[in-house]
Design a protein around this motif. Structure first.
Motif, PDB file in Angstrom:
ATOM      1  N   ASP A 112     -91.524 -28.412  49.112  1.00  0.00           N
ATOM      2  CA  ASP A 112     -90.797 -29.090  50.224  1.00  0.00           C
ATOM      3  C   ASP A 112     -90.767 -30.487  50.221  1.00  0.00           C
ATOM      4  OD1 ASP A 112     -89.910 -26.780  51.080  1.00  0.00           O
ATOM      5  OD2 ASP A 112     -91.500 -26.527  52.353  1.00  0.00           O
ATOM      6  N   SER A 113     -92.070 -31.172  50.029  1.00  0.00           N
ATOM      7  CA  SER A 113     -92.245 -32.724  50.071  1.00  0.00           C
ATOM      8  C   SER A 113     -91.751 -33.161  48.800  1.00  0.00           C
ATOM      9  CB  SER A 113     -93.818 -33.080  50.168  1.00  0.00           C
ATOM     10  OG  SER A 113     -94.424 -32.608  51.475  1.00  0.00           O
ATOM     11  N   LEU A 114     -91.779 -32.591  47.825  1.00  0.00           N
ATOM     12  CA  LEU A 114     -91.339 -33.072  46.531  1.00  0.00           C
ATOM     13  C   LEU A 114     -89.867 -33.145  46.392  1.00  0.00           C
ATOM     14  CD1 LEU A 114     -93.896 -31.451  44.002  1.00  0.00           C
ATOM     15  CD2 LEU A 114     -93.590 -33.952  44.517  1.00  0.00           C
ATOM     16  N   VAL A 115     -89.296 -31.955  47.097  1.00  0.00           N
ATOM     17  CA  VAL A 115     -87.879 -31.901  47.119  1.00  0.00           C
ATOM     18  C   VAL A 115     -87.292 -33.107  48.053  1.00  0.00           C
ATOM     19  CG1 VAL A 115     -85.799 -30.405  47.993  1.00  0.00           C
ATOM     20  CG2 VAL A 115     -87.752 -29.516  46.477  1.00  0.00           C
ATOM     21  N   GLU A 116     -87.986 -33.206  49.156  1.00  0.00           N
ATOM     22  CA  GLU A 116     -87.391 -34.335  50.067  1.00  0.00           C
ATOM     23  C   GLU A 116     -87.540 -35.745  49.538  1.00  0.00           C
ATOM     24  OE1 GLU A 116     -88.684 -34.304  54.382  1.00  0.00           O
ATOM     25  OE2 GLU A 116     -89.382 -32.264  54.052  1.00  0.00           O
ATOM     26  N   LEU A 117     -88.616 -35.878  48.517  1.00  0.00           N
ATOM     27  CA  LEU A 117     -88.876 -37.128  47.892  1.00  0.00           C
ATOM     28  C   LEU A 117     -87.624 -37.093  46.967  1.00  0.00           C
ATOM     29  CD1 LEU A 117     -91.162 -39.419  47.422  1.00  0.00           C
ATOM     30  CD2 LEU A 117     -91.473 -38.065  45.312  1.00  0.00           C
ATOM     31  N   LEU A 118     -87.104 -36.233  46.289  1.00  0.00           N
ATOM     32  CA  LEU A 118     -86.278 -36.383  45.136  1.00  0.00           C
ATOM     33  C   LEU A 118     -84.654 -36.299  45.728  1.00  0.00           C
ATOM     34  CD1 LEU A 118     -87.524 -33.625  42.616  1.00  0.00           C
ATOM     35  CD2 LEU A 118     -87.614 -36.219  42.304  1.00  0.00           C
TER      36      LEU A 118
END
Length: 118
Positions: free
Chosen positions: A67-73
């Motif tokens: 979820d954090s990686l997706v938000e970053l992307l």
């Protein structure tokens, strides 16, 4: 009341002008750390006996890494205070490592974040 995700809280801190320095290098170091953890556990899992415990990838997913990686992307795509290119690349590489290790993580992510471009 609306809930604020951990990612939103982190990005609010990253944007805080009161911070003494650029925070993105710390994010990059953390992503590189996760990549090393995945490589290490890949090597260990080759010699470890299988059991019913969750894999390291599953543990990281349960802790909210995807979820954090997706938000970053997604933040990188909005052009509103995007992360530096090396941070975006590290986020994509970390997701790629998770996907290579566990196809279910890949399928789940693509199903729930179908508009994400990798």
């Amino acid at each position: 009341s609306s809930q604020v995700s951990n990612g939103e809280r982190v990005f609010a801190l990253l944007d805080d002008p009161a911070l003494p320095s650029d925070s993105w290098p710390y994010v990059l170091d953390t992503l590189q750390f996760f990549q090393q953890v995945l490589v290490h556990f890949r090597a260990v899992s080759c010699v470890a006996s299988p059991d019913d415990r969750a894999t390291p990838e599953e543990e990281l997913v349960a802790l909210g890494l995807v979820d954090s990686l997706v938000e970053l992307l997604q933040r990188a795509e909005t052009k509103e205070a995007p992360p530096p290119p090396e941070v975006t690349k590290a986020a994509k590489d970390t997701l790629g490592s998770l996907f290579q290790r566990n196809g279910h993580i890949c399928l789940f992510t693509m199903e729930h974040y179908y508009d994400l471009e990798l």
